[in-house]
Design an enzyme around this catalytic site. Structure first.
Site, PDB file in Angstrom:
ATOM      1  CG  ASP A  83      88.999  64.351  28.787  1.00  0.00           C
ATOM      2  OD1 ASP A  83      89.893  64.262  28.660  1.00  0.00           O
ATOM      3  OD2 ASP A  83      87.848  64.905  29.411  1.00  0.00           O
ATOM      4  CE  LYS A 112      87.451  63.089  25.271  1.00  0.00           C
ATOM      5  NZ  LYS A 112      88.416  64.410  25.612  1.00  0.00           N
ATOM      6  CD  GLU A 181      84.509  70.197  23.322  1.00  0.00           C
ATOM      7  OE1 GLU A 181      85.415  69.315  23.164  1.00  0.00           O
ATOM      8  OE2 GLU A 181      83.992  71.006  23.283  1.00  0.00           O
TER       9      GLU A 181
HETATM   10  O1  KIV Z   1      85.237  66.038  28.920  1.00  0.00           O
HETATM   11  C1  KIV Z   1      84.603  66.332  28.020  1.00  0.00           C
HETATM   12  O2  KIV Z   1      83.792  66.096  28.712  1.00  0.00           O
HETATM   13  C2  KIV Z   1      84.980  66.344  26.775  1.00  0.00           C
HETATM   14  C3  KIV Z   1      84.140  65.787  25.624  1.00  0.00           C
HETATM   15  C4  KIV Z   1      83.288  67.359  25.337  1.00  0.00           C
HETATM   16  C5  KIV Z   1      84.458  65.639  24.662  1.00  0.00           C
HETATM   17  O3  KIV Z   1      85.841  66.482  26.997  1.00  0.00           O
END
Ligand code: KIV
Length: 263
Positions: A83, A112, A181
């Site tokens: 992320d 992501k 989400e």
């Molecule tokens: O940071 C995270 O864990 C996420 C999920 C909630 C999809 O982005």
């Protein structure tokens, strides 16, 4: 041992088999979780679950890289998503520089980023420069402060239209899948039907191409609050506290260690 998914097998799974995504933040849990998960997300939710902060906004790139290295080490047979934290993809050049750092310093398979149509240009720039991207639309946790809370999306026709436009823009820009989400289930279904890449839901109902949960939520370890969409598969907090209490009692009463634990 299951076969590690690839970008093309993930894309091909749409309409065939729902994808199982779960977060992990360290090697120990990543190894345990990879037995049943298709994809492991090193989510910036680690800023709350692991680091104890009240939201994800203060997570840093260094933190994400450190935890992604650990997860990749523990789950060597898994497709790993890193992320990108708040502020690390504010324009396409910054996004590419930071994503290259992630790719060079970890074994992550993709990054992501949160956002829809407004982030399409960035997604396009990353994908055309060799960075695989998983999108994230709907409720965007990194916008919690600017939005004044976590707001479920897809409640109006206008929001529905925007979400479909977001998903299409992200797909056109080259993303191979996306997370959706906090979106009304019927709208999430319509979003999934509007694109040909997998749409993986969290708080978005069952009619999408897979599900993702934060591991510490679904194991019942995170006690601060429980969103409606979380199912606790075990009461991890009680199990852990019970075990540590038993250990503490046995240390105090000198029941532990026994002969079999002694050299
Ligand atoms: O940071 C995270 O864990 C996420 C999920 C909630 C999809 O982005």
């Amino acid at each position: 041992m299951h076969k590690k998914l690839t970008i093309s097998s993930i894309k091909k799974s749409k309409g065939v088999k729902p994808l199982v995504m779960i977060t992990a933040y360290d090697a120990l849990f990543a190894k345990l979780l990879e037995e049943s998960a298709d994809m492991i997300l090193v989510g910036d939710s680690l800023n709350m679950s692991f680091a104890g902060k009240s939201d994800t906004v203060s997570a840093t790139l260094e933190q994400m890289i450190y935890h992604t290295q650990a997860v990749c080490q523990g789950a060597q047979n898994s497709f790993v998503i890193c992320d990108m934290p708040f502020g690390t993809y504010k324009n396409k050049t910054v996004a590419l520089d930071n994503s290259i750092k992630v790719f060079q310093e970890t074994a992550a398979d993709c990054v992501k980023i949160e956002g829809g149509e407004d982030k399409a240009e960035i997604v396009e720039y990353l994908t055309s420069n060799g960075i695989a991207v998983c999108g994230h639309i709907g409720l965007l946790p990194q916008s919690v402060r600017s939005e004044g809370g976590y707001k479920v999306k897809g409640k109006t026709e206008q929001e529905k239209t925007q979400l479909i436009q977001d998903a299409k823009a992200i797909e056109k820009a080259g993303a191979f899948c996306m997370v959706i989400e906090g979106v009304k289930a019927d709208v999430a279904k319509a979003v999934g039907e509007a694109v040909s890449i997998p749409v993986i839901g969290i708080g978005a109902g069952v009619d999408v191409d897979g599900q993702v949960l934060v591991f510490s939520d679904m194991l019942g370890l995170f006690e601060a609050f429980t969103p409606k969409f979380v199912k606790k598969y075990i009461d991890g907090a009680s199990l852990v506290k019970g075990a540590v209490k038993e250990y503490a009692d046995e240390v105090t009463s000198k029941e532990f260690p026994k002969v079999e634990h002694t050299y």
